[in-house]
Scaffold this motif. Sequence first.
Motif, mmCIF file in Angstrom:
data_model
loop_
_atom_site.group_PDB
_atom_site.id
_atom_site.type_symbol
_atom_site.label_atom_id
_atom_site.label_comp_id
_atom_site.label_asym_id
_atom_site.label_seq_id
_atom_site.Cartn_x
_atom_site.Cartn_y
_atom_site.Cartn_z
ATOM 1 N N MET A 153 0.807 -1.213 0.000
ATOM 2 C CA MET A 153 0.000 0.000 0.000
ATOM 3 C C MET A 153 0.844 1.268 0.000
ATOM 4 O O MET A 153 0.387 2.311 -0.438
ATOM 5 N N GLY A 207 -0.097 0.517 -4.868
ATOM 6 C CA GLY A 207 -0.572 1.057 -3.598
ATOM 7 C C GLY A 207 -0.841 2.542 -3.710
ATOM 8 O O GLY A 207 -1.844 3.058 -3.199
ATOM 9 N N ARG A 228 -4.361 4.419 -3.056
ATOM 10 C CA ARG A 228 -4.560 5.526 -2.139
ATOM 11 C C ARG A 228 -5.089 6.756 -2.872
ATOM 12 O O ARG A 228 -5.917 7.492 -2.354
ATOM 13 N N THR A 283 -7.950 -3.787 -5.501
ATOM 14 C CA THR A 283 -7.958 -3.582 -4.051
ATOM 15 C C THR A 283 -8.852 -4.607 -3.375
ATOM 16 O O THR A 283 -8.486 -5.200 -2.357
#
Lengths: 426, 533
Positions: free
Chosen positions: B400, B406, B410, B433
């Motif tokens: 992440m 990642g 985000r 995800t």
Amino acid sequence: MFRKTALLLLFCGLFSGGAAYAAAETIKVGILHSLSGTMAISETTLKDVMLMLVEEQNKKGGLLGKKLEAVVVDPASDWPLFAERARELLTQRKVAAVFGCWTSVSRKSVLPVFEGENGLLFYPVQYEGEESSKNVIYTGAAPNQQAIPAVDYLMKDLGAKRFVLAGTDYVFPRTANKILEAYLLGKGVDKSDIMINYTPFGYSDWQSIIAEIKKFGAAGKKTAIISTINGDANVPFYKELANQGVTASAIPVMAFSVGEEELSGIDTKPLVGHLAAWNYFMSVDTPENAEFIKKWHAFIRDQKRVTNDPMEAHYIGFNLWVKAVEKAKSTAVDEVLKAIVGLSVPNLTGGVATLLPNHHLTKPVLIGEIQADGQFQVVWETPKEVPGDAWSDYLPESKALEADWTDPINCGNYNTVTKKCGGAGK
Amino acid sequence: MSFRRRTLFWLFLLVFLPAQTAGGSELRLEPETLQALRSSRVADRNPAIEALGRIDGEAATGLLGALLDGALYVDKEDGTLLILSEDGQSRDALSGAGLASPDKTRLRKVGTNNSQREILLSLLSARRLRHPDADARQAAVEALLERGQADKDLLYSLLRDETAPEVRQRLEGALALLRARDPASTPEEILDAVRLLADNAPPNAGQVLENLRKAADPAVAAAAEKALYNLRVSAERASMLETLFFGLSLGSVLVLTSIGLAVTFGVMGVINMAHGELVMLGAYTVWGMQRLLPGQPGAALLLSIPAAFLVSGSIGALLERGIIRHLYGRPLETLLATFGVSLILQQAVRTLISPMNRAVESPAFMSGMLHITRNFSLTSNRIYILCFCLCVFALIYLIMHKTRLGLEVRAVTQNRPIARTMGVNAPAVDTFTFALGSGVAGMAGVALSQLTNVGPNLGQGYIVDSFMVVVFGGVGNLRGTLCGGLILGLANKLLEPASGAMLAKIILLAGVILFMQAKPKGLFPERGRAAEN
């Protein structure tokens, strides 16, 4: 919209237990066992064994010249749904008798229905006692047919002086432990030598409880665990025992809810040598049992499937019902109930099961040690059948109570002191 | 001719005699003993065990060991006693000669009951007191002392020949205890013994020391007091460390089951009620893998980790593409739909595999204990699971925070439209995800298969706890999940001894609710799609 409805219908079709509709003039037998939800693990097998017994009876020519028809419903491990399904069986499907329920809470939930509609329920599981209904035949063990002889064995044969009563937090362990505690205190066991522990359903983190039991057992007196731990909590319990180095010879566990069926789904290595008390074991070597196992394997088409105590209870219950119907020449509940008391049918472990006036059976009590192959080796048994006692003699509130469904008493909680029906002893 | 025959005879002797002696001399048993061993009734076995206990030699020891391990079988037809070893080899129990692989249906196990096994164990441990292996000696001494059968002379003679320090310590402690208890000991001897006990008290010394504390001799009483104090302190310290470990290990299980949820619920804001079932599928993967690789539970378990990730991950991807994608922004409908999916998955397992639990074996390295000090030891499966949890957490954290994927996740979480204008393929990131979170749930299932039942209901027991951990830790924050899980685990285990398991759970739930009143965004509040509104 149409697509959604079609999908819905498809799912309904997939998941509803299909009941076969046969031609008229059949005797209907209701089967009330959960086929989905948490209790499906135990109850599905009982549905199968009932179907087998019905099929076999039909091969023998049915009953009173009519074919039997099994009506299967799925109460889905949902207690209120048990009552609904029971009502459906009795009022809409007009079944002659119902074989079903597993947990005590499901039995309590259907009880008013059976009493209100005057139905007939055969309940096949060992239970906590303190109940007797006109409309229920209890084919499983009462506490004096399982728990009390097991504790006697621990005290006399293994020399246990200290006891851990470990149970899942619901009605059967609570009542059974109440009876056992009263019994142990009566036998001169000190209160400080009894440890009582309750855990939630499906509890899986036994680390600190086992550590505590270990400390409790290190006091220099032989310690034994009496387990009323139910269902899925058992595997982590035994695993943790083994991992923390508690062996069956150091602190043996006597279980009332671990049978062949439960053992068939787990790695039995950590359990070997621990004990269980039942009225039937698959490993008992009798011709009746061999015949039953052979039929079961042929019916279920799987040589690896095991048989267990509640299955035998259904076998006995079904045979009793058939015999009573033949004697009464009717399937009407009142006539069957009148005919059934005092009838005897053979057990699978040898000997006979006789239905007592309190609607409980006489049963042999066997104690077995768990083997690596998931079977039990019988290490002790009662010399003859023990009559089931609905109201425990070891609890002050039920000491004076007796159940007797024959004339002139005809009462489920008759007080032998005040000579009145209605359990004034409470 | 006669010459050749004689050479043949000598050759025969040369070849076969060594083999004979290597197999141990033939064990001769009384007919009653044999009868008792062949009997199908367990209770008949007692005299046979007693008789075997009186016979010295390797062969008798081997037979006792086989009886204890349940490796002794009797041929139902000709009454031969044979020992089946784990690798499938079989040999005659009396002569030690190897046998052709026997017909299993003709064999019956020579069973024993608990009390017989206890006798067998003490007989065997008495024979292993001078075993060349120090661990075996330690176990034998331990067994001997536990049964209270040790007399002073035996212990002295053992101590004289003992070289391993830990076995010496155990023997010295036991001897000191014997001397302290012995009414024939002089006061000096008692004082000496009690001083020794102060540094090296066996676990069962408490009662003896308690009595000595009231001794007339003040020096003895003081020494006993000190020894008792040491004993109590070390027991308390051990039990504190134990509780700490129990809490961490419960916490690690909570963290494992909720990391996946922290990704799907925490980061994406999807309330996935089928999360528990994805965990369950991971556990079933171990079962399947062990069926594919029979006899190698360890290898199967390790291989299951990536396999479970793939199985649960791909089901998660399907779930996202098929259902959840169409319900973004409608949390109630997502909740109901995924709840439906969870029921479907459960019933599918019941119908396709079995409503009953499946047996998943624990490999040898996952069972047993790691002894740190004499009264403090840790169960090895929990240690592995704690480590596994930290590894999984580190992996997810790195994905992440250190990879491009990642970063995109985000970015989409924080501001979907702007991320899309930057060229991030948001729908693909969503699927990825969700698959990642689901795959991690599968890996948690691998760990759970070693702790609990593998059955259709496995996931249900963990779903509520997992949501609690994620919400408590702070939605959208992985570190929060780690801390939250460990804190809840520790709190649970600290409460449990005083309140009982049932009440501990209730108190904890109430505590979390109160905490959420004060800090509605959890331990580590962070921005996320769910946190925005």
